[in-house]
Motif scaffolding. Structure first.
Motif, PDB file in Angstrom:
ATOM      1  N   GLU A 164      -8.545   8.082  -3.381  1.00  0.00           N
ATOM      2  CA  GLU A 164      -7.841   9.354  -3.184  1.00  0.00           C
ATOM      3  C   GLU A 164      -6.534   9.153  -2.434  1.00  0.00           C
ATOM      4  N   ASP A 165      -6.514   8.168  -1.540  1.00  0.00           N
ATOM      5  CA  ASP A 165      -5.312   7.869  -0.760  1.00  0.00           C
ATOM      6  C   ASP A 165      -4.374   6.908  -1.483  1.00  0.00           C
ATOM      7  N   GLY A 166      -4.757   6.490  -2.701  1.00  0.00           N
ATOM      8  CA  GLY A 166      -3.927   5.552  -3.453  1.00  0.00           C
ATOM      9  C   GLY A 166      -4.017   4.133  -2.958  1.00  0.00           C
ATOM     10  N   ASN A 167      -5.082   3.806  -2.231  1.00  0.00           N
ATOM     11  CA  ASN A 167      -5.258   2.465  -1.692  1.00  0.00           C
ATOM     12  C   ASN A 167      -6.218   1.658  -2.564  1.00  0.00           C
ATOM     13  N   PRO A 168      -6.055   0.332  -2.594  1.00  0.00           N
ATOM     14  CA  PRO A 168      -6.856  -0.477  -3.514  1.00  0.00           C
ATOM     15  C   PRO A 168      -8.286  -0.725  -3.040  1.00  0.00           C
ATOM     16  N   ALA A 214     -23.107  -2.983   6.710  1.00  0.00           N
ATOM     17  CA  ALA A 214     -24.468  -3.105   6.172  1.00  0.00           C
ATOM     18  C   ALA A 214     -25.306  -1.858   6.398  1.00  0.00           C
ATOM     19  N   GLY A 215     -24.959  -1.054   7.396  1.00  0.00           N
ATOM     20  CA  GLY A 215     -25.764   0.118   7.714  1.00  0.00           C
ATOM     21  C   GLY A 215     -25.492   1.323   6.833  1.00  0.00           C
ATOM     22  N   MET A 216     -24.486   1.253   5.981  1.00  0.00           N
ATOM     23  CA  MET A 216     -24.160   2.388   5.128  1.00  0.00           C
ATOM     24  C   MET A 216     -25.146   2.524   3.972  1.00  0.00           C
ATOM     25  N   SER A 217     -25.431   3.749   3.598  1.00  0.00           N
ATOM     26  CA  SER A 217     -26.241   4.005   2.415  1.00  0.00           C
ATOM     27  C   SER A 217     -25.363   3.824   1.177  1.00  0.00           C
ATOM     28  N   GLN A 218     -26.001   3.770   0.014  1.00  0.00           N
ATOM     29  CA  GLN A 218     -25.233   3.661  -1.217  1.00  0.00           C
ATOM     30  C   GLN A 218     -24.284   4.843  -1.369  1.00  0.00           C
ATOM     31  N   GLU A 219     -24.759   6.030  -1.064  1.00  0.00           N
ATOM     32  CA  GLU A 219     -23.920   7.214  -1.161  1.00  0.00           C
ATOM     33  C   GLU A 219     -22.706   7.107  -0.250  1.00  0.00           C
ATOM     34  N   GLU A 220     -22.899   6.590   0.944  1.00  0.00           N
ATOM     35  CA  GLU A 220     -21.789   6.433   1.887  1.00  0.00           C
ATOM     36  C   GLU A 220     -20.800   5.380   1.393  1.00  0.00           C
ATOM     37  N   ARG A 221     -21.307   4.291   0.802  1.00  0.00           N
ATOM     38  CA  ARG A 221     -20.415   3.249   0.278  1.00  0.00           C
ATOM     39  C   ARG A 221     -19.531   3.803  -0.834  1.00  0.00           C
ATOM     40  N   LEU A 222     -20.133   4.562  -1.735  1.00  0.00           N
ATOM     41  CA  LEU A 222     -19.365   5.126  -2.840  1.00  0.00           C
ATOM     42  C   LEU A 222     -18.331   6.126  -2.327  1.00  0.00           C
ATOM     43  N   LYS A 223     -18.702   6.884  -1.293  1.00  0.00           N
ATOM     44  CA  LYS A 223     -17.775   7.850  -0.717  1.00  0.00           C
ATOM     45  C   LYS A 223     -16.578   7.155  -0.099  1.00  0.00           C
ATOM     46  N   VAL A 224     -16.806   6.046   0.569  1.00  0.00           N
ATOM     47  CA  VAL A 224     -15.707   5.278   1.160  1.00  0.00           C
ATOM     48  C   VAL A 224     -14.744   4.814   0.067  1.00  0.00           C
ATOM     49  N   CYS A 225     -15.298   4.356  -1.057  1.00  0.00           N
ATOM     50  CA  CYS A 225     -14.455   3.921  -2.174  1.00  0.00           C
ATOM     51  C   CYS A 225     -13.646   5.089  -2.725  1.00  0.00           C
ATOM     52  N   GLU A 226     -14.284   6.245  -2.844  1.00  0.00           N
ATOM     53  CA  GLU A 226     -13.586   7.427  -3.348  1.00  0.00           C
ATOM     54  C   GLU A 226     -12.428   7.814  -2.429  1.00  0.00           C
ATOM     55  N   GLU A 227     -12.667   7.776  -1.130  1.00  0.00           N
ATOM     56  CA  GLU A 227     -11.609   8.112  -0.175  1.00  0.00           C
ATOM     57  C   GLU A 227     -10.458   7.113  -0.268  1.00  0.00           C
ATOM     58  N   GLN A 228     -10.803   5.858  -0.490  1.00  0.00           N
ATOM     59  CA  GLN A 228      -9.776   4.830  -0.646  1.00  0.00           C
ATOM     60  C   GLN A 228      -8.893   5.141  -1.848  1.00  0.00           C
ATOM     61  N   LEU A 230       0.823  -1.213   0.000  1.00  0.00           N
ATOM     62  CA  LEU A 230       0.000   0.000   0.000  1.00  0.00           C
ATOM     63  C   LEU A 230       0.857   1.263   0.000  1.00  0.00           C
ATOM     64  N   LEU A 231       1.986   1.221   0.698  1.00  0.00           N
ATOM     65  CA  LEU A 231       2.830   2.409   0.749  1.00  0.00           C
ATOM     66  C   LEU A 231       3.334   2.777  -0.641  1.00  0.00           C
ATOM     67  N   SER A 232       3.801   1.763  -1.409  1.00  0.00           N
ATOM     68  CA  SER A 232       4.287   2.053  -2.754  1.00  0.00           C
ATOM     69  C   SER A 232       3.162   2.508  -3.652  1.00  0.00           C
ATOM     70  N   LEU A 233       1.948   2.005  -3.418  1.00  0.00           N
ATOM     71  CA  LEU A 233       0.792   2.437  -4.212  1.00  0.00           C
ATOM     72  C   LEU A 233       0.522   3.914  -3.972  1.00  0.00           C
ATOM     73  N   ALA A 234       0.586   4.341  -2.724  1.00  0.00           N
ATOM     74  CA  ALA A 234       0.321   5.741  -2.404  1.00  0.00           C
ATOM     75  C   ALA A 234       1.338   6.654  -3.059  1.00  0.00           C
ATOM     76  N   VAL A 235       2.610   6.225  -3.069  1.00  0.00           N
ATOM     77  CA  VAL A 235       3.649   7.030  -3.705  1.00  0.00           C
ATOM     78  C   VAL A 235       3.378   7.156  -5.194  1.00  0.00           C
ATOM     79  N   ALA A 236       3.006   6.024  -5.831  1.00  0.00           N
ATOM     80  CA  ALA A 236       2.737   6.058  -7.269  1.00  0.00           C
ATOM     81  C   ALA A 236       1.563   6.956  -7.590  1.00  0.00           C
TER      82      ALA A 236
END
Length: 381
Positions: free
Chosen positions: A62-66, A46-60, A10-16
């Motif tokens: 943005e940080d260069g994480n898979p 399971a308690g997350m809304s669709q909007e919240e799930r997509l936001k979590v993916c976006e944050e992932q 993950l560290l090398s992914l973030a750098v890239a």
């Protein structure tokens, strides 16, 4: 072991990712298939809304994480600040978490194998994913070993543990699936099987927000790319040792199929777009990019092959890129006119008799590996 290596990367992914010009990635859809990293990579409950799930993916991203797409068929749909134009050369880059082994038991440091989990890439043109026209970006295997008209249905598990005898398994027949596809020669095929649940990932592999009893995915299927150089894993003295390979040193067109340090084969050209019949399509841009796990394959205790996505870059927005674009020459489409057999196995690797990697035929005995998995010894005079 796979889990440790994955997170260590993950560290090398973030750098890239940070080395790229900052571009905002919008996650439009996240529809993973079941898999050992689902619900954990990224962490979604399971308690997350669709909007919240997509936001979590976006944050992932943005940080260069898979973001894990799960087993065959699972996908994610992305867009950027502006449409990706079809310019000269490659138009976009997709980051993943592929890496090469440092101790390949056959090829050593010359390997193109390690953790390679190819994903098929599609370009969408339209106002929304539901109304867009979708086109596959035909990769190196599209006209040869890739299977088309692929369909797979997964059935929701009724329990999280069960009978097991396989190495590192806590449930051999955990999630049932049924798949069908068309072979390159036109033969229809089907298969049924199970995803195993292993002892390294104890959470549910079924997406927690998915309350349906089954999930069905459509697309294409890529050839298996894994070799077990070890034993059957029945005991500590007979461990399995899995390596997943690129299809060739110049294979192209698949996400998570080359390390992020590879500036060429992590890129994609909209000129590769084809319609559902394999006919080339001239696109001037793409509004959406979809990445889908392309391999239906389980590698013993290391689990199912699952594509991971860690970023998307519009190359034409990088300063100076259009002055010196990346050019990948695609495979020619087979035609009865030129006498090419589209079903013929293609050479993917050549070795000398003492195991050295050869870039061209060398006098003596050459060992040749083909795209259908077969191996031949030939004498070059």
């Amino acid at each position: 072991m796979r889990t440790t290596i994955l997170f260590a990367s993950l560290l090398s992914l973030a750098v890239a990712a940070n080395a790229q010009s900052k571009q905002t990635i919008k996650v439009i859809e996240y529809c993973p298939a079941p898999g050992q990293f689902i619900n954990n990579l990224p962490s979604i409950d399971a308690g997350m809304s669709q909007e919240e799930r997509l936001k979590v993916c976006e944050e992932q991203l943005e940080d260069g994480n898979p973001v894990c797409l799960g087993a065959a068929g699972g996908y994610i749909t992305l867009s950027l600040d502006q449409p990706i134009k079809n310019g000269k050369g490659s138009d976009l880059r997709i980051l993943g978490n592929a890496f090469y082994s440092q101790n390949d038991p056959v090829y050593g440091d010359a390997t193109i194998g390690g953790n390679v989990e190819p994903g098929i890439v599609y370009a969408g043109v339209g106002a929304s994913p539901e109304t867009a026209q979708w086109y596959e970006l035909a990769g190196s295997e599209y006209y040869t070993t890739q299977r088309h008209n692929f369909k797979i249905t997964y059935h929701k598990p009724t329990a999280e543990t069960g009978d097991h005898s396989l190495p590192c398994s806590i449930f051999d027949k955990y999630i049932r699936f049924a798949a069908s596809w068309t072979e390159p020669d036109g033969t229809p095929c089907d298969s049924t099987g199970y995803l195993m649940k292993n002892s390294f990932h104890m959470q549910s592999y079924w997406p927690q927000w998915e309350d349906k009893e089954e999930m069905t995915f459509h697309g294409s299927r890529l050839p298996d790319n894994a070799i077990n150089y070890g034993g059957d894993g029945s005991d500590a003295d007979n461990p399995q040792y899995w390596v997943t390979y690129r299809y060739a040193s110049d294979s192209y067109g698949y996400a998570d199929a080359a390390p992020n340090s590879d500036d060429t084969y992590t890129t994609f050209d909209l000129d590769w777009a084809v319609d559902k019949n394999g006919n080339p399509v001239n696109l001037d841009h793409a509004d959406f990019i979809r990445i889908q796990t392309g391999v239906l394959q389980q590698c013993g205790w290391t689990g199912e092959t699952s594509t991971e996505v860690a970023g998307l870059v519009n190359l034409h927005l990088l300063p100076g890129y259009d002055d010196n674009p990346i050019i990948i020459t695609p495979r020619q489409r087979p035609s009865s006119v030129n006498g090419i057999d589209g079903n013929a196995p293609r050479e993917t690797m050549r070795l000398s008799i003492d195991g050295r990697r050869l870039t061209s035929p060398e006098r003596g005995i050459n060992i040749i590996r083909y795209s259908d998995g077969s191996v031949r010894k030939v004498i070059v005079k």
